[in-house]
Design a protein around this motif. Structure first.
Motif, PDB file in Angstrom:
ATOM      1  N   THR A   1      45.068   7.193 -56.669  1.00 26.79           N
ATOM      2  CA  THR A   1      43.872   8.306 -56.683  1.00 26.79           C
ATOM      3  C   THR A   1      44.008   9.173 -57.785  1.00 26.79           C
ATOM      4  OG1 THR A   1      44.316   9.251 -54.636  1.00 26.79           O
ATOM      5  CG2 THR A   1      42.947   7.169 -54.615  1.00 26.79           C
ATOM      6  N   LEU A   2      45.420   9.766 -57.904  1.00 29.00           N
ATOM      7  CA  LEU A   2      45.598  10.918 -58.601  1.00 29.00           C
ATOM      8  C   LEU A   2      45.794  10.713 -59.988  1.00 29.00           C
ATOM      9  CD1 LEU A   2      47.991  12.734 -55.858  1.00 29.00           C
ATOM     10  CD2 LEU A   2      45.634  13.405 -56.462  1.00 29.00           C
ATOM     11  N   GLY A   3      46.063   9.572 -60.318  1.00 29.90           N
ATOM     12  CA  GLY A   3      46.178   8.945 -61.787  1.00 29.90           C
ATOM     13  C   GLY A   3      47.486   8.124 -62.119  1.00 29.90           C
ATOM     14  N   PHE A   4      48.425   7.808 -61.083  1.00 32.69           N
ATOM     15  CA  PHE A   4      49.508   7.151 -61.389  1.00 32.69           C
ATOM     16  C   PHE A   4      49.203   5.660 -61.498  1.00 32.69           C
ATOM     17  CE2 PHE A   4      51.371  10.876 -59.567  1.00 32.69           C
ATOM     18  CZ  PHE A   4      52.420  11.269 -60.103  1.00 32.69           C
ATOM     19  N   THR A   5      49.905   4.885 -62.323  1.00 32.91           N
ATOM     20  CA  THR A   5      49.821   3.674 -62.406  1.00 32.91           C
ATOM     21  C   THR A   5      51.178   3.101 -62.155  1.00 32.91           C
ATOM     22  OG1 THR A   5      50.020   3.736 -64.683  1.00 32.91           O
ATOM     23  CG2 THR A   5      47.832   3.757 -63.963  1.00 32.91           C
ATOM     24  N   LEU A   6      51.113   1.745 -61.646  1.00 27.65           N
ATOM     25  CA  LEU A   6      52.350   0.945 -61.608  1.00 27.65           C
ATOM     26  C   LEU A   6      52.922   0.654 -62.925  1.00 27.65           C
ATOM     27  CD1 LEU A   6      54.086  -0.705 -59.529  1.00 27.65           C
ATOM     28  CD2 LEU A   6      52.769  -2.722 -60.151  1.00 27.65           C
ATOM     29  N   ARG A   7      54.219   0.941 -62.807  1.00 28.10           N
ATOM     30  CA  ARG A   7      55.202   0.631 -63.955  1.00 28.10           C
ATOM     31  C   ARG A   7      55.959  -0.600 -63.860  1.00 28.10           C
ATOM     32  NH1 ARG A   7      60.242   1.472 -66.353  1.00 28.10           N
ATOM     33  NH2 ARG A   7      60.185   1.377 -68.660  1.00 28.10           N
ATOM     34  N   LYS A   8      56.577  -0.811 -62.891  1.00 27.94           N
ATOM     35  CA  LYS A   8      57.431  -1.846 -62.366  1.00 27.94           C
ATOM     36  C   LYS A   8      57.752  -1.836 -60.745  1.00 27.94           C
ATOM     37  CE  LYS A   8      61.963  -0.058 -63.429  1.00 27.94           C
ATOM     38  NZ  LYS A   8      63.315  -0.350 -64.074  1.00 27.94           N
ATOM     39  N   ARG A   9      57.829  -3.001 -60.546  1.00 24.56           N
ATOM     40  CA  ARG A   9      58.539  -3.336 -59.256  1.00 24.56           C
ATOM     41  C   ARG A   9      60.084  -3.665 -59.299  1.00 24.56           C
ATOM     42  NH1 ARG A   9      54.337  -4.112 -55.661  1.00 24.56           N
ATOM     43  NH2 ARG A   9      52.348  -4.436 -56.685  1.00 24.56           N
ATOM     44  N   SER A  10      60.769  -3.097 -58.110  1.00 27.19           N
ATOM     45  CA  SER A  10      62.127  -3.368 -58.389  1.00 27.19           C
ATOM     46  C   SER A  10      62.729  -3.637 -56.993  1.00 27.19           C
ATOM     47  CB  SER A  10      63.055  -2.110 -58.953  1.00 27.19           C
ATOM     48  OG  SER A  10      64.212  -2.131 -59.289  1.00 27.19           O
ATOM     49  N   LYS A  11      64.007  -3.624 -56.725  1.00 22.74           N
ATOM     50  CA  LYS A  11      64.530  -3.947 -55.551  1.00 22.74           C
ATOM     51  C   LYS A  11      65.676  -3.125 -55.484  1.00 22.74           C
ATOM     52  CE  LYS A  11      67.096  -7.665 -54.568  1.00 22.74           C
ATOM     53  NZ  LYS A  11      67.215  -8.955 -54.454  1.00 22.74           N
ATOM     54  N   LEU A  12      66.012  -2.373 -54.178  1.00 24.68           N
ATOM     55  CA  LEU A  12      67.135  -1.563 -53.850  1.00 24.68           C
ATOM     56  C   LEU A  12      68.260  -2.623 -52.972  1.00 24.68           C
ATOM     57  CD1 LEU A  12      65.583   1.651 -53.101  1.00 24.68           C
ATOM     58  CD2 LEU A  12      67.069   1.055 -55.137  1.00 24.68           C
ATOM     59  N   THR A  13      69.380  -2.547 -53.328  1.00 22.13           N
ATOM     60  CA  THR A  13      70.304  -3.311 -52.590  1.00 22.13           C
ATOM     61  C   THR A  13      71.380  -2.300 -52.343  1.00 22.13           C
ATOM     62  OG1 THR A  13      70.070  -5.479 -53.999  1.00 22.13           O
ATOM     63  CG2 THR A  13      72.026  -5.171 -52.395  1.00 22.13           C
ATOM     64  N   PHE A  14      71.427  -1.929 -50.898  1.00 22.24           N
ATOM     65  CA  PHE A  14      72.244  -1.098 -50.424  1.00 22.24           C
ATOM     66  C   PHE A  14      73.616  -1.651 -50.085  1.00 22.24           C
ATOM     67  CE2 PHE A  14      68.089   0.454 -49.583  1.00 22.24           C
ATOM     68  CZ  PHE A  14      68.261   1.900 -50.177  1.00 22.24           C
ATOM     69  N   VAL A  15      74.680  -1.318 -50.536  1.00 18.88           N
ATOM     70  CA  VAL A  15      76.006  -1.873 -50.542  1.00 18.88           C
ATOM     71  C   VAL A  15      76.995  -0.752 -50.019  1.00 18.88           C
ATOM     72  CG1 VAL A  15      75.627  -3.472 -52.316  1.00 18.88           C
ATOM     73  CG2 VAL A  15      76.705  -1.223 -52.674  1.00 18.88           C
ATOM     74  N   GLN A  16      78.028  -1.222 -49.351  1.00 20.39           N
ATOM     75  CA  GLN A  16      78.915  -0.102 -48.715  1.00 20.39           C
ATOM     76  C   GLN A  16      80.755  -0.812 -49.159  1.00 20.39           C
ATOM     77  OE1 GLN A  16      78.888   0.172 -44.373  1.00 20.39           O
ATOM     78  NE2 GLN A  16      79.764   2.190 -44.553  1.00 20.39           N
ATOM     79  N   VAL A  17      81.359   0.172 -49.584  1.00 23.74           N
ATOM     80  CA  VAL A  17      82.718  -0.132 -49.979  1.00 23.74           C
ATOM     81  C   VAL A  17      83.557  -0.404 -48.806  1.00 23.74           C
ATOM     82  CG1 VAL A  17      84.738   0.982 -51.074  1.00 23.74           C
ATOM     83  CG2 VAL A  17      82.353   1.536 -51.898  1.00 23.74           C
ATOM     84  N   PRO A  18      84.440  -1.245 -48.881  1.00 23.62           N
ATOM     85  CA  PRO A  18      85.367  -1.562 -47.798  1.00 23.62           C
ATOM     86  C   PRO A  18      86.230  -0.350 -47.485  1.00 23.62           C
ATOM     87  CG  PRO A  18      86.185  -2.799 -49.690  1.00 23.62           C
ATOM     88  CD  PRO A  18      84.571  -2.285 -49.940  1.00 23.62           C
TER      89      PRO A  18
END
Length: 258
Positions: free
Chosen positions: A222-239
């Protein structure tokens, strides 16, 4: 750790795309270089400022080793994009869908009631963040850009500010309003006011949101932003090979932006 070093090969420089395709590394190479720690092609913010890590779209064996060096044993982070396959001894903590929205159509407007927040306001900011949970905010996050707040009877009840800063763009983040003051348009006022600060520099606002946060996404539209792209976040942990790693593990994976 080999901090403050950066090795971007010529091939990658030659194929650089839109600044918003890689907003973390773009920020760390440019405006936010003073916060940057690099190992090879992987960079991270000073951990007191932000938990974000910038990385190539596809991480090779060396990149994973460099990421492990940056994060340390038991450290975690979120990786943007699809298809990340960490080494077998790493842990995939969770995955989360996100959206990136660009604000070239944002209707900006300075707000005379909004005050610029400073280091003196950090205790109040952190209290508001804890109550509203808009996403990650650390004691030095305020150093990433301009943060504006609105007060009622002297109490900080709403805020928004600038976070990632790739060339030509600035991310609006930490948009939050105390539960007792929602429904009065404070968030909209602050987004427009921060947008005005960004536009005054000749830059364009953008932002990120968790894909399931449809209420926030609708507000931004409603403020004027538009979708640029969809993405995925993969959260990983170091051993963590240390004997008692449950007590000595590094920081949890960075929360997703909202």
């Amino acid at each position: 750790m080999t901090a403050e070093t950066f090795d971007l090969d010529a091939a990658e420089l030659g194929t650089a795309g839109h600044p918003l395709d890689d907003p973390v590394r773009e920020s760390l190479r440019g405006v936010h270089h003073r916060f940057a720690h690099w190992v090879g092609r992987v960079g991270r913010y000073d951990p007191a400022v932000a938990r974000f890590v910038g990385h190539p779209p596809v991480l090779d064996e060396r990149d994973w080793a460099d990421l492990a060096e940056l994060l340390g044993p038991g450290g975690g982070t979120g990786l943007r994009g699809d298809g990340h396959v960490p080494p077998p001894d790493w842990t995939v903590v969770r995955e989360m869908a996100s959206v990136q929205m660009e604000g070239s159509g944002l209707r900006v407007a300075p707000d005379p009631a909004a005050e610029v927040l400073t280091a003196a306001d950090i205790p109040e900011i952190l209290e508001l963040i804890a109550r509203t949970e808009p996403g990650p905010f650390l004691p030095r996050t305020i150093e990433m850009g301009t943060y504006l707040g609105l007060r009622v009877d002297g109490r900080l009840v709403a805020m928004a500010g600038e976070r990632l800063h790739p060339r030509g763009w600035t991310e609006i983040s930490a948009v939050c309003t105390d539960a007792g003051f929602r429904g009065h348009g404070l968030a909209s006022r602050l987004v427009r006011a921060v947008g005005a600060v960004i536009r005054e520099r000749g830059e364009t606002p953008f932002l990120h949101a968790v894909a399931h946060n449809t209420t926030a996404i609708s507000l931004y539209e409603t403020l004027g932003f538009t979708l640029r792209k969809r993405s995925k976040l993969t959260f990983v942990q170091v051993p963590d090979p240390r004997p008692d790693n449950r007590r000595t593990a590094g920081p949890r994976p960075a929360p997703a932006p909202r």
